[in-house]
Write a protein that holds these residues in place. Structure first.
Motif, PDB file in Angstrom:
ATOM      1  N   GLU A 139       4.234   7.278   2.049  1.00 17.82           N
ATOM      2  CA  GLU A 139       4.687   6.074   2.779  1.00 17.82           C
ATOM      3  C   GLU A 139       4.587   4.843   1.863  1.00 17.82           C
ATOM      4  O   GLU A 139       3.102   4.769   1.563  1.00 17.82           O
ATOM      5  CB  GLU A 139       4.141   6.174   4.102  1.00 17.82           C
ATOM      6  N   VAL A 140       5.080   3.763   2.173  1.00 17.63           N
ATOM      7  CA  VAL A 140       4.888   2.542   1.654  1.00 17.63           C
ATOM      8  C   VAL A 140       4.919   1.386   2.924  1.00 17.63           C
ATOM      9  O   VAL A 140       5.960   1.387   3.399  1.00 17.63           O
ATOM     10  CB  VAL A 140       5.768   2.173   0.483  1.00 17.63           C
ATOM     11  N   LYS A 141       3.824   0.642   3.022  1.00 20.35           N
ATOM     12  CA  LYS A 141       3.843  -0.474   3.880  1.00 20.35           C
ATOM     13  C   LYS A 141       3.295  -1.741   3.008  1.00 20.35           C
ATOM     14  O   LYS A 141       2.754  -1.516   2.118  1.00 20.35           O
ATOM     15  CB  LYS A 141       2.851  -0.177   5.095  1.00 20.35           C
ATOM     16  N   GLY A 142       3.454  -2.881   3.866  1.00 21.07           N
ATOM     17  CA  GLY A 142       3.069  -4.082   2.886  1.00 21.07           C
ATOM     18  C   GLY A 142       3.618  -5.267   3.976  1.00 21.07           C
ATOM     19  O   GLY A 142       4.244  -5.129   5.074  1.00 21.07           O
ATOM     20  N   GLU A 147       0.984  -1.018  -0.115  1.00 16.67           N
ATOM     21  CA  GLU A 147       0.037  -0.021  -0.020  1.00 16.67           C
ATOM     22  C   GLU A 147       0.951   1.565   0.022  1.00 16.67           C
ATOM     23  O   GLU A 147       1.809   1.202   0.750  1.00 16.67           O
ATOM     24  CB  GLU A 147      -0.875   0.195   1.006  1.00 16.67           C
ATOM     25  N   VAL A 148       0.658   1.995  -0.825  1.00 11.07           N
ATOM     26  CA  VAL A 148       1.346   3.469  -0.956  1.00 11.07           C
ATOM     27  C   VAL A 148       0.181   4.473  -0.704  1.00 11.07           C
ATOM     28  O   VAL A 148      -0.896   4.567  -0.806  1.00 11.07           O
ATOM     29  CB  VAL A 148       1.508   3.746  -2.637  1.00 11.07           C
ATOM     30  N   VAL A 149       0.499   5.556   0.257  1.00  4.93           N
ATOM     31  CA  VAL A 149      -0.359   6.451   0.864  1.00  4.93           C
ATOM     32  C   VAL A 149       0.371   7.714   0.643  1.00  4.93           C
ATOM     33  O   VAL A 149       1.636   7.859   1.104  1.00  4.93           O
ATOM     34  CB  VAL A 149      -0.555   6.273   2.304  1.00  4.93           C
ATOM     35  N   TYR A 150      -0.280   8.920   0.005  1.00  4.85           N
ATOM     36  CA  TYR A 150       0.291  10.158  -0.090  1.00  4.85           C
ATOM     37  C   TYR A 150      -0.910  11.129   0.258  1.00  4.85           C
ATOM     38  O   TYR A 150      -1.968  10.880  -0.481  1.00  4.85           O
ATOM     39  CB  TYR A 150       0.985  10.368  -1.311  1.00  4.85           C
ATOM     40  N   VAL A 169       9.061  -0.825   5.562  1.00  2.00           N
ATOM     41  CA  VAL A 169       8.536   0.524   5.521  1.00  2.00           C
ATOM     42  C   VAL A 169       9.424   1.507   4.881  1.00  2.00           C
ATOM     43  O   VAL A 169      10.480   1.680   5.366  1.00  2.00           O
ATOM     44  CB  VAL A 169       8.010   0.981   7.071  1.00  2.00           C
ATOM     45  N   THR A 170       8.922   2.125   3.761  1.00  2.00           N
ATOM     46  CA  THR A 170       9.648   3.131   3.327  1.00  2.00           C
ATOM     47  C   THR A 170       8.839   4.332   3.168  1.00  2.00           C
ATOM     48  O   THR A 170       7.630   4.533   2.876  1.00  2.00           O
ATOM     49  CB  THR A 170       9.840   2.772   1.761  1.00  2.00           C
ATOM     50  N   SER A 171       9.668   5.733   3.377  1.00  2.00           N
ATOM     51  CA  SER A 171       8.949   6.871   3.325  1.00  2.00           C
ATOM     52  C   SER A 171       9.766   7.874   2.449  1.00  2.00           C
ATOM     53  O   SER A 171      11.086   7.868   2.539  1.00  2.00           O
ATOM     54  CB  SER A 171       8.753   7.486   4.565  1.00  2.00           C
ATOM     55  N   PHE A 172       9.132   8.615   2.034  1.00  2.00           N
ATOM     56  CA  PHE A 172       9.987   9.866   0.971  1.00  2.00           C
ATOM     57  C   PHE A 172       9.190  11.168   1.473  1.00  2.00           C
ATOM     58  O   PHE A 172       7.844  11.374   1.236  1.00  2.00           O
ATOM     59  CB  PHE A 172       9.654   9.709  -0.333  1.00  2.00           C
ATOM     60  N   MET A 173       9.960  11.977   2.028  1.00  2.00           N
ATOM     61  CA  MET A 173       9.628  13.548   2.463  1.00  2.00           C
ATOM     62  C   MET A 173       9.994  14.428   1.441  1.00  2.00           C
ATOM     63  O   MET A 173      11.270  14.596   1.229  1.00  2.00           O
ATOM     64  CB  MET A 173       9.698  13.657   3.718  1.00  2.00           C
ATOM     65  N   GLY A 174       9.316  15.183   1.027  1.00  2.00           N
ATOM     66  CA  GLY A 174       9.825  16.493   0.121  1.00  2.00           C
ATOM     67  C   GLY A 174       8.896  17.479   0.218  1.00  2.00           C
ATOM     68  O   GLY A 174       7.936  17.495   0.694  1.00  2.00           O
ATOM     69  N   TRP A 175       9.175  18.650  -0.474  1.00  2.00           N
ATOM     70  CA  TRP A 175       8.601  19.999  -0.646  1.00  2.00           C
ATOM     71  C   TRP A 175       7.229  19.729  -1.337  1.00  2.00           C
ATOM     72  O   TRP A 175       7.408  18.870  -2.117  1.00  2.00           O
ATOM     73  CB  TRP A 175       9.481  20.990  -1.277  1.00  2.00           C
TER      74      TRP A 175
END
Length: 192
Positions: free
Chosen positions: A51-54, A36-39, A59-65
């Motif tokens: 964020e990606v969970k499964g 699951e990808v959540v934005y 657990v992978t997260s990407f934070m940006g402007w």
């Protein structure tokens, strides 16, 4: 060479205030189970987090402007399994390969690049593995299709999935020009 194709369906949760709305992709990716990808999974000031969970993916997260609902590559931070990952890119490069985002995760070098002038076609590559990502459809029929070439693992799929929830227009020259003018208009609004 091994080849597998997985498709994640787009979903939306528009309950509550519009700042609490969530979007993303979810589905089953063969032996990797549910993904699951959540934005935006969360907001931190002017920055958004995808964020990606499964079942098996870290657990992978990407934070940006923030750029729309997604984080952008500007002032970006990536985390895989709780470990921070340094991102590098040459925003002035003339080719799509030169503009690729480079990262090193678990001792492996990755590149995430545009494979066409359109913003829907991308690829995540590392030595011996390529994950091609294509976002297609519109409205309720939006999908993200992953074509995996080579012996990919859960980390490869998590990285490819998190980038589906990131605004990566700047990976093409045309997208960079459009993003520049969009940001310029936002800056002009500040001065009024």
């Amino acid at each position: 060479m091994q080849q597998h194709t997985y498709t994640l369906d787009h979903w939306e949760d528009r309950s509550g205030h519009r700042l609490a709305w969530k979007f993303g992709y979810r589905g089953t990716a063969g032996e990797f189970g549910r993904i699951e990808v959540v934005y935006p999974a969360s907001r931190r000031g002017d920055r958004h987090v995808t964020e990606v969970k499964g079942d098996t993916v870290p657990v992978t997260s990407f934070m940006g402007w923030a750029y729309g609902r997604k984080p952008s590559l500007y002032m970006a931070e990536l985390s895989v399994g709780g470990a921070g990952v340094r991102l590098k890119r040459n925003r002035w490069a003339q080719t799509r390969a030169g503009r690729a985002v480079r990262m090193q995760v678990a001792g492996r070098e990755y590149r995430y690049l545009a494979t066409s002038a359109r913003h829907r076609d991308r690829a995540l590559t590392r030595n011996g593995v390529e994950v091609r990502i294509r976002r297609h459809g519109s409205g309720a029929r939006k999908k993200a299709t992953f074509t995996v070439l080579g012996p990919a693992d859960a980390t490869d799929l998590a990285l490819a999935a998190v980038m589906c929830g990131v605004n990566t227009r700047n990976l093409t020259r045309g997208g960079a020009v459009r993003a520049f003018f969009g940001r310029s208009m936002q800056w002009l609004d500040v001065f009024q």
